[in-house]
Design a protein around this motif. Structure first.
Motif, PDB file in Angstrom:
ATOM      1  N   SER A  95       0.811  -1.222   0.000  1.00  0.00           N
ATOM      2  CA  SER A  95       0.000   0.000   0.000  1.00  0.00           C
ATOM      3  C   SER A  95       0.847   1.276   0.000  1.00  0.00           C
ATOM      4  O   SER A  95       0.316   2.376  -0.145  1.00  0.00           O
ATOM      5  CB  SER A  95      -0.924   0.018   1.231  1.00  0.00           C
ATOM      6  OG  SER A  95      -0.158   0.067   2.426  1.00  0.00           O
ATOM      7  N   LEU A  96       2.152   1.133   0.158  1.00  0.00           N
ATOM      8  CA  LEU A  96       3.027   2.302   0.163  1.00  0.00           C
ATOM      9  C   LEU A  96       3.378   2.711  -1.263  1.00  0.00           C
ATOM     10  O   LEU A  96       3.240   1.941  -2.211  1.00  0.00           O
ATOM     11  CB  LEU A  96       4.306   2.001   0.950  1.00  0.00           C
ATOM     12  CG  LEU A  96       4.133   1.664   2.435  1.00  0.00           C
ATOM     13  CD1 LEU A  96       5.492   1.454   3.094  1.00  0.00           C
ATOM     14  CD2 LEU A  96       3.372   2.775   3.156  1.00  0.00           C
ATOM     15  N   SER A  97       3.846   3.938  -1.403  1.00  0.00           N
ATOM     16  CA  SER A  97       4.200   4.446  -2.736  1.00  0.00           C
ATOM     17  C   SER A  97       5.419   3.719  -3.282  1.00  0.00           C
ATOM     18  O   SER A  97       6.262   3.225  -2.522  1.00  0.00           O
ATOM     19  CB  SER A  97       4.502   5.949  -2.659  1.00  0.00           C
ATOM     20  OG  SER A  97       5.707   6.183  -1.953  1.00  0.00           O
ATOM     21  N   THR A  98       5.496   3.659  -4.607  1.00  0.00           N
ATOM     22  CA  THR A  98       6.657   3.014  -5.237  1.00  0.00           C
ATOM     23  C   THR A  98       7.935   3.765  -4.898  1.00  0.00           C
ATOM     24  O   THR A  98       9.005   3.162  -4.794  1.00  0.00           O
ATOM     25  CB  THR A  98       6.482   2.957  -6.761  1.00  0.00           C
ATOM     26  OG1 THR A  98       6.252   4.297  -7.272  1.00  0.00           O
ATOM     27  CG2 THR A  98       5.308   2.071  -7.143  1.00  0.00           C
ATOM     28  N   GLU A  99       7.822   5.088  -4.696  1.00  0.00           N
ATOM     29  CA  GLU A  99       8.994   5.883  -4.352  1.00  0.00           C
ATOM     30  C   GLU A  99       9.548   5.495  -2.990  1.00  0.00           C
ATOM     31  O   GLU A  99      10.765   5.386  -2.799  1.00  0.00           O
ATOM     32  CB  GLU A  99       8.661   7.378  -4.357  1.00  0.00           C
ATOM     33  CG  GLU A  99       8.378   7.973  -5.716  1.00  0.00           C
ATOM     34  CD  GLU A  99       6.969   7.681  -6.215  1.00  0.00           C
ATOM     35  OE1 GLU A  99       6.686   7.986  -7.381  1.00  0.00           O
ATOM     36  OE2 GLU A  99       6.158   7.152  -5.426  1.00  0.00           O
ATOM     37  N   ALA A 100       8.647   5.261  -2.018  1.00  0.00           N
ATOM     38  CA  ALA A 100       9.080   4.884  -0.673  1.00  0.00           C
ATOM     39  C   ALA A 100       9.754   3.520  -0.677  1.00  0.00           C
ATOM     40  O   ALA A 100      10.805   3.312  -0.061  1.00  0.00           O
ATOM     41  CB  ALA A 100       7.890   4.885   0.279  1.00  0.00           C
ATOM     42  N   VAL A 101       9.147   2.578  -1.374  1.00  0.00           N
ATOM     43  CA  VAL A 101       9.707   1.225  -1.450  1.00  0.00           C
ATOM     44  C   VAL A 101      11.047   1.253  -2.156  1.00  0.00           C
ATOM     45  O   VAL A 101      12.023   0.631  -1.716  1.00  0.00           O
ATOM     46  CB  VAL A 101       8.734   0.265  -2.183  1.00  0.00           C
ATOM     47  CG1 VAL A 101       9.365  -1.117  -2.331  1.00  0.00           C
ATOM     48  CG2 VAL A 101       7.416   0.165  -1.419  1.00  0.00           C
ATOM     49  N   ASP A 102      11.116   2.004  -3.257  1.00  0.00           N
ATOM     50  CA  ASP A 102      12.356   2.100  -4.027  1.00  0.00           C
ATOM     51  C   ASP A 102      13.465   2.733  -3.197  1.00  0.00           C
ATOM     52  O   ASP A 102      14.622   2.307  -3.260  1.00  0.00           O
ATOM     53  CB  ASP A 102      12.111   2.918  -5.290  1.00  0.00           C
ATOM     54  CG  ASP A 102      13.360   3.040  -6.160  1.00  0.00           C
ATOM     55  OD1 ASP A 102      13.808   1.993  -6.661  1.00  0.00           O
ATOM     56  OD2 ASP A 102      13.878   4.150  -6.323  1.00  0.00           O
ATOM     57  N   PHE A 103      13.121   3.734  -2.404  1.00  0.00           N
ATOM     58  CA  PHE A 103      14.092   4.421  -1.548  1.00  0.00           C
ATOM     59  C   PHE A 103      14.732   3.435  -0.571  1.00  0.00           C
ATOM     60  O   PHE A 103      15.955   3.381  -0.428  1.00  0.00           O
ATOM     61  CB  PHE A 103      13.387   5.540  -0.781  1.00  0.00           C
ATOM     62  CG  PHE A 103      14.246   6.236   0.234  1.00  0.00           C
ATOM     63  CD1 PHE A 103      15.174   7.194  -0.156  1.00  0.00           C
ATOM     64  CD2 PHE A 103      14.128   5.951   1.587  1.00  0.00           C
ATOM     65  CE1 PHE A 103      15.967   7.849   0.771  1.00  0.00           C
ATOM     66  CE2 PHE A 103      14.923   6.590   2.528  1.00  0.00           C
ATOM     67  CZ  PHE A 103      15.838   7.548   2.122  1.00  0.00           C
ATOM     68  N   VAL A 104      13.914   2.632   0.094  1.00  0.00           N
ATOM     69  CA  VAL A 104      14.429   1.667   1.067  1.00  0.00           C
ATOM     70  C   VAL A 104      15.259   0.589   0.367  1.00  0.00           C
ATOM     71  O   VAL A 104      16.331   0.203   0.849  1.00  0.00           O
ATOM     72  CB  VAL A 104      13.275   1.021   1.864  1.00  0.00           C
ATOM     73  CG1 VAL A 104      13.812  -0.023   2.845  1.00  0.00           C
ATOM     74  CG2 VAL A 104      12.498   2.093   2.625  1.00  0.00           C
TER      75      VAL A 104
END
Length: 362
Positions: free
Chosen positions: A173-182
């Motif tokens: 449910s999180l943004s692709t940007e947040a997942v990509d950042f981690v």
């Protein structure tokens, strides 16, 4: 070194994600770990971002001085007050050390849950701190550790061999940007991991595609160099700032020699757009999931801002290609046959800084 092992030049008390010297400020807000536990282990993306920006700022500041913390974890970040939007302070530099740009550390230190793979391999630098920050970001967003085991040796095996899970809630449910950042912080290959500065930002046209927020750290660094009223900084700005803030690690490197060498360019000026272009790594950007969209947007700006017809010989000369290389064969796809302008393929390859050596290998 001060009583915590922190180099004296970094021991000053600076708010907003800088270094902390206990005697000067009493932090009444408690540890970041306590806030995480009080929230039931989950931060919203916006709240996590506010925390991460401060952590990344202090880390970028330290790394710029050649200092690696080596024990970044939620327990080592304190809130100044109990206010929900309180600033953070970084503490406990007892394990910190200087590291030169061409140097690797080899002692295994830090906390098991936050230790980077290359630390366990006994060859690491500032990138190890970025792995630790990736673990903190993972915990902030989902409330659990990315690597877990009942024993320390089990944790180490997981860090070396296992991949963190992004399949279970709340990750989908999180943004692709947040997942990509981690993911880009928890890259086991330290060479592909984000640096602190890159994590805060994300090359002319490419810089224009990033938001003001993404360029915030670069803007801070530009302002710190003292641009004039017209918005330009000069070579002397760089020289003065570097000589004022350099550490022993910088003195031992070739940076000062380079500054003295180019100091004759005292009338060369640079605006923020040019500064941002120089500060952003294209190799890091292309690892992002939305890299193709960024590149396309950048190319559209490039087209609009003056993509003019160019001769293959001119392009070859600009790239410094040897006459022995069959440039027509190598560069024919770089230029559109219809109008003689640089194609999208040529634009992307040009961003990588093509060299004759690269062509010789291909």
């Amino acid at each position: 070194m001060d009583e915590l092992g922190l180099p004296e030049k970094l021991a000053a008390d600076v708010e907003g994600g800088q270094c902390f010297r206990p005697p000067s400020t009493l932090c009444k807000g408690g540890e970041l770990l306590d806030r995480i536990l009080a929230r039931g282990g989950k931060y919203s993306e916006e709240d996590a971002k506010a925390v991460m920006v401060q952590i990344l700022r202090v880390t970028a500041y330290c790394h710029l001085q050649g200092v690696v913390h080596r024990d970044l974890k939620p327990e080592n970040f304190l809130f100044i007050s109990k206010d929900e939007h309180s600033l953070l302070k970084a503490i406990d530099f007892g394990l910190s050390d200087y590291v030169k740009p061409d140097e690797r550390l080899n002692d295994i230190v830090g906390s098991a849950y936050y230790v980077a793979p290359e630390v366990l391999h006994r060859s690491y630098g500032t990138e190890a701190d970025m792995w630790s920050i990736g673990v903190i970001a993972y915990i902030l967003l989902c409330g659990s550790r990315p690597f877990w085991a009942r024993t320390e040796s089990g944790i180490f095996r997981a860090v070396l061999k296992a991949d963190p899970s992004f399949d279970e809630a709340p990750w989908p449910s999180l943004s692709t940007e947040a997942v990509d950042f981690v993911k880009r912080l928890l890259n086991k290959d330290y060479r592909k991991r984000l640096t602190a500065s890159q994590a805060l930002t994300a090359l002319g046209a490419v810089a224009k595609t990033l938001t003001i927020t993404e360029l915030g750290y670069v803007r801070d660094q530009f302002v710190s160099l003292g641009p004039n009223k017209s918005g330009f900084i000069f070579m002397q700005n760089f020289k003065s700032a570097l000589l004022k803030n350099c550490t022993e690690a910088v003195k031992d490197s070739r940076v000062l020699d380079f500054v003295h060498m180019v100091s004759s360019l005292q009338y060369k000026k640079m605006d923020f757009e040019e500064f941002g272009a120089a500060a952003i790594s294209i190799h890091q950007l292309e690892a992002m999931e939305n890299w193709e969209q960024l590149a396309r947007r950048a190319y559209e700006l490039f087209e609009k801002d003056g993509n003019r017809p160019i001769m293959i010989e001119e392009l070859a000369s600009e790239l410094g290609l040897s006459p022995s290389i069959p440039v027509h064969v190598v560069l024919q796809d770089w230029i559109r046959h219809a109008d003689g302008k640089l194609s999208f393929l040529g634009f992307v390859r040009l961003l990588h800084g093509a060299s004759s050596r690269a062509f010789q290998k291909s």
